[in-house]
Design an enzyme around this catalytic site. Structure first.
Site, PDB file in Angstrom:
ATOM      1  CG  HIS A   1      -6.375  -7.006  -6.987  1.00  0.00           C
ATOM      2  ND1 HIS A   1      -7.618  -7.507  -7.290  1.00  0.00           N
ATOM      3  CD2 HIS A   1      -5.522  -7.499  -7.921  1.00  0.00           C
ATOM      4  CE1 HIS A   1      -7.514  -8.269  -8.355  1.00  0.00           C
ATOM      5  NE2 HIS A   1      -6.256  -8.294  -8.768  1.00  0.00           N
TER       6      HIS A   1
ATOM      7  CG  ASP B   1       1.349  -7.311 -11.113  1.00  0.00           C
ATOM      8  OD1 ASP B   1       1.762  -8.335 -11.669  1.00  0.00           O
ATOM      9  OD2 ASP B   1       0.291  -6.748 -11.413  1.00  0.00           O
TER      10      ASP B   1
HETATM   11  N1  ACO Z   1      -1.220   3.548  -3.455  1.00  0.00           N
HETATM   12  C1  ACO Z   1      -1.837   4.558  -2.786  1.00  0.00           C
HETATM   13  N2  ACO Z   1      -3.173   4.699  -2.701  1.00  0.00           N
HETATM   14  C2  ACO Z   1      -3.932   3.764  -3.341  1.00  0.00           C
HETATM   15  C3  ACO Z   1      -3.362   2.682  -4.039  1.00  0.00           C
HETATM   16  C4  ACO Z   1      -1.954   2.595  -4.088  1.00  0.00           C
HETATM   17  N3  ACO Z   1      -1.365   1.593  -4.763  1.00  0.00           N
HETATM   18  N4  ACO Z   1      -4.345   1.923  -4.568  1.00  0.00           N
HETATM   19  C5  ACO Z   1      -5.498   2.498  -4.212  1.00  0.00           C
HETATM   20  N5  ACO Z   1      -5.244   3.619  -3.459  1.00  0.00           N
HETATM   21  C6  ACO Z   1      -6.257   4.480  -2.833  1.00  0.00           C
HETATM   22  C7  ACO Z   1      -6.890   5.401  -3.876  1.00  0.00           C
HETATM   23  O1  ACO Z   1      -6.224   6.656  -3.923  1.00  0.00           O
HETATM   24  C8  ACO Z   1      -8.301   5.531  -3.352  1.00  0.00           C
HETATM   25  O2  ACO Z   1      -8.293   6.477  -2.301  1.00  0.00           O
HETATM   26  P1  ACO Z   1      -9.600   7.405  -2.051  1.00  0.00           P
HETATM   27  O3  ACO Z   1     -10.714   6.458  -1.732  1.00  0.00           O
HETATM   28  O4  ACO Z   1      -9.175   8.251  -0.915  1.00  0.00           O
HETATM   29  O5  ACO Z   1      -9.807   8.152  -3.337  1.00  0.00           O
HETATM   30  C9  ACO Z   1      -8.605   4.160  -2.745  1.00  0.00           C
HETATM   31  O6  ACO Z   1      -7.316   3.629  -2.382  1.00  0.00           O
HETATM   32  C10 ACO Z   1      -9.324   3.207  -3.691  1.00  0.00           C
HETATM   33  O7  ACO Z   1      -8.588   3.142  -4.911  1.00  0.00           O
HETATM   34  P2  ACO Z   1      -9.252   2.901  -6.355  1.00  0.00           P
HETATM   35  O8  ACO Z   1      -8.269   3.293  -7.394  1.00  0.00           O
HETATM   36  O9  ACO Z   1     -10.598   3.551  -6.386  1.00  0.00           O
HETATM   37  O10 ACO Z   1      -9.471   1.334  -6.306  1.00  0.00           O
HETATM   38  P3  ACO Z   1      -9.661   0.377  -7.548  1.00  0.00           P
HETATM   39  O11 ACO Z   1     -10.233  -0.875  -7.030  1.00  0.00           O
HETATM   40  O12 ACO Z   1     -10.357   1.041  -8.663  1.00  0.00           O
HETATM   41  O13 ACO Z   1      -8.145   0.170  -8.042  1.00  0.00           O
HETATM   42  C11 ACO Z   1      -5.992  -0.648  -8.487  1.00  0.00           C
HETATM   43  C12 ACO Z   1      -7.388  -0.936  -7.902  1.00  0.00           C
HETATM   44  C13 ACO Z   1      -6.112  -0.058  -9.904  1.00  0.00           C
HETATM   45  C14 ACO Z   1      -5.220  -1.960  -8.618  1.00  0.00           C
HETATM   46  C15 ACO Z   1      -5.252   0.333  -7.538  1.00  0.00           C
HETATM   47  O14 ACO Z   1      -5.141  -0.215  -6.242  1.00  0.00           O
HETATM   48  C16 ACO Z   1      -3.873   0.731  -8.073  1.00  0.00           C
HETATM   49  O15 ACO Z   1      -3.761   1.661  -8.866  1.00  0.00           O
HETATM   50  N6  ACO Z   1      -2.788   0.007  -7.637  1.00  0.00           N
HETATM   51  C17 ACO Z   1      -1.472   0.240  -8.150  1.00  0.00           C
HETATM   52  C18 ACO Z   1      -1.328  -0.433  -9.516  1.00  0.00           C
HETATM   53  C19 ACO Z   1      -1.218  -1.945  -9.421  1.00  0.00           C
HETATM   54  O16 ACO Z   1      -0.482  -2.480  -8.604  1.00  0.00           O
HETATM   55  N7  ACO Z   1      -1.945  -2.656 -10.306  1.00  0.00           N
HETATM   56  C20 ACO Z   1      -1.891  -4.124 -10.360  1.00  0.00           C
HETATM   57  C21 ACO Z   1      -3.204  -4.751 -10.074  1.00  0.00           C
HETATM   58  S1  ACO Z   1      -3.012  -6.537 -10.049  1.00  0.00           S
HETATM   59  C22 ACO Z   1      -3.126  -7.093 -11.654  1.00  0.00           C
HETATM   60  O17 ACO Z   1      -3.619  -6.452 -12.538  1.00  0.00           O
HETATM   61  C23 ACO Z   1      -2.575  -8.465 -11.983  1.00  0.00           C
END
Ligand code: ACO
Length: 427
Positions: free
Chosen positions: A305, A362
């Site tokens: 998140h 979620d």
């Molecule tokens: N699975 C695997 N790796 C992940 C995940 C995941 N679900 N989420 C983040 N990471 C990793 C990324 O690859 C990144 O790695 P790096 O630093 O080596 O490049 C690191 O963790 C940081 O991730 P970001 O995408 O930069 O973090 P951000 O805060 O921008 O993203 C997000 C948050 C979009 C929710 C992300 O965690 C994600 O895509 N999760 C899956 C989708 C999801 O569940 N969304 C619902 C959010 S809740 C809502 O909207 C009500």
């Protein structure tokens, strides 16, 4: 003079006031930045920018805390009702018994929609996504309720807020009914807000609808969990739309459009699809390895998140609610078992620990909504229904704020500098 932050740019050093909230990080007030330095800040995605002052909701992502008007989400979800939380968000304090009865009764008495509005549905294709229908019909409310669109009048604002909260279940249920070719059901004022929605969605005119108390309670709790989440993308959209003076029905339609995106409201559908794809717990390690592989675009949906770097407090309640519903309905679901095992394995995996990736709201909500009987296309509609109270509470807060201005971000321009027009024959 309070705390100051010093900005040194070139030869100039400028001081900016540091503002303190009741809790949470301090903020640097840069409203005079352009006037004093001739520079803007650059912050796409607003990761370091506060857009407003708000007394509604507080999130501490590091600690996994979510408070509405100071009350922890866990306590509200366990002990309160969606109507009570709605009153709290709108008015700032928990209601007394009389106040809650009066509020619930007002909302109940606004649940019908203008009969002509129901004609709108017939203009949509039957296979239209219900969110497409919702964008249209909620925006269309402003064409019907002219007596509550003067945003300068607090009484109009109150009535339009009540109308939006009250009519969303009726409109959402109608979007579902239209998609499956069943007749719309009118609201039944003898039922609770949530019971009424379930009946309008799953009932049919040919027989009595039997409301299952465990399902009604679970649905109400899901509404509470989605009621507000401070300045997220759709709420910021509602505020930005409202900052121009647009009426609240139009602003909430804008919020619905933003919520529709897969990065926002669409993630629970993706999480459920992923769990179904994983299928059985023995396949989990393979998917965890894929999520960790930088060359594989696969991510664990429902994990991670932008704000929470700890367990999303809403996911805790959601997980418990899945169990309660399954027990009450006497069903088991292999997808839930897979989800529990996946959570356990991921939370013990170095990659997820190090990156602070925890289940978000979620991760479990899709499982429960599907068990109740909703198709995945309705998931985001339910989110919109519940978030409407947050949107209108935030919109009201903004309109009542004397410091409110039209939202107008600046930019870093990287296009061509001034050049002269060349007639088409000379290009
Ligand atoms: N699975 C695997 N790796 C992940 C995940 C995941 N679900 N989420 C983040 N990471 C990793 C990324 O690859 C990144 O790695 P790096 O630093 O080596 O490049 C690191 O963790 C940081 O991730 P970001 O995408 O930069 O973090 P951000 O805060 O921008 O993203 C997000 C948050 C979009 C929710 C992300 O965690 C994600 O895509 N999760 C899956 C989708 C999801 O569940 N969304 C619902 C959010 S809740 C809502 O909207 C009500």
């Amino acid at each position: 003079m309070g705390d100051q932050a010093k900005l040194s740019a070139g030869e100039t050093v400028t001081n900016f006031p540091v503002l303190k909230g009741s809790v949470g990080p301090d903020v640097i007030d840069i409203r005079k930045l352009y006037g004093q330095t001739g520079m803007f800040t650059f912050d796409p995605g607003f990761t370091s920018t506060g857009s407003c002052e708000s007394a509604l909701t507080y999130i501490d992502g590091e600690e996994g805390i979510l408070l509405h008007r100071g009350y922890p989400i866990g306590q509200l979800a366990e002990q309160s009702s969606f109507m009570e939380v709605s009153y709290l968000l709108l008015n700032g304090e928990l209601p007394g018994k009389g106040e809650l009865d009066e509020f619930s009764s007002t909302i109940t008495r606004h649940t019908m929609v203008h009969e002509q509005l129901l004609q709108f549905y017939r203009g949509f294709r039957r296979d239209a996504h219900p969110m497409a229908v919702m964008c249209g019909v909620v925006g269309a409310l402003s064409a019907f309720y002219h007596d509550s669109t003067d945003i300068a009048d607090p009484e109009h604002r109150k009535i339009s807020s009540h109308r939006l909260i009250a009519k969303m279940p009726t409109l959402a249920a109608a979007a579902y009914k239209y998609s499956i070719g069943q007749p719309f059901l009118y609201p039944d004022n003898s039922l609770s807000y949530t019971g009424n929605f379930l009946r309008m969605t799953f009932g049919v005119p040919a027989e009595e609808y039997e409301l299952h108390p465990a399902v009604e309670q679970a649905m109400d709790r899901i509404f509470i969990l989605h009621a507000d989440h401070e300045q997220n993308a759709s709420t910021s959209t509602v505020r930005l739309a409202g900052s121009s003076g647009a009426n609240p029905f139009a602003c909430v339609a804008a919020g619905i459009a933003c919520l529709w995106g897969p990065a926002h409201g669409g993630a629970n559908e993706a999480a459920l699809n992923m769990l179904r794809e994983i299928g059985t717990p023995d396949k989990i390690p393979h998917f965890i390895e894929r999520a960790k592989d930088k060359n594989d675009p696969f991510r664990l949906m429902g994990f991670g998140h932008r704000v929470y770097k700890n367990y999303d407090p809403r996911a805790t309640v959601m997980q418990k609610t899945v169990r309660e519903v399954f027990d009450a309905l006497k069903v088991t679901n292999p997808v839930f078992e897979t989800a529990l095992r996946l959570e356990e394995l991921a939370l013990n995996d170095e990659y997820f620990i190090e990156k602070k990736l925890f289940p978000n709201v979620d991760f479990y909500s899709g499982i429960i909504l599907s068990a109740i009987g909703f198709p995945t296309t309705m998931f985001t509609v339910l989110f919109a229904l519940a978030r409407t109270v947050g949107w209108v509470a935030q919109w009201n807060e903004m309109i009542s704020d004397p410091a409110q201005k039209i939202g107008r971000p600046r930019q870093l321009y990287t296009g061509p500098v001034k050049r002269d027009y060349t007639p088409i024959g000379k290009r």
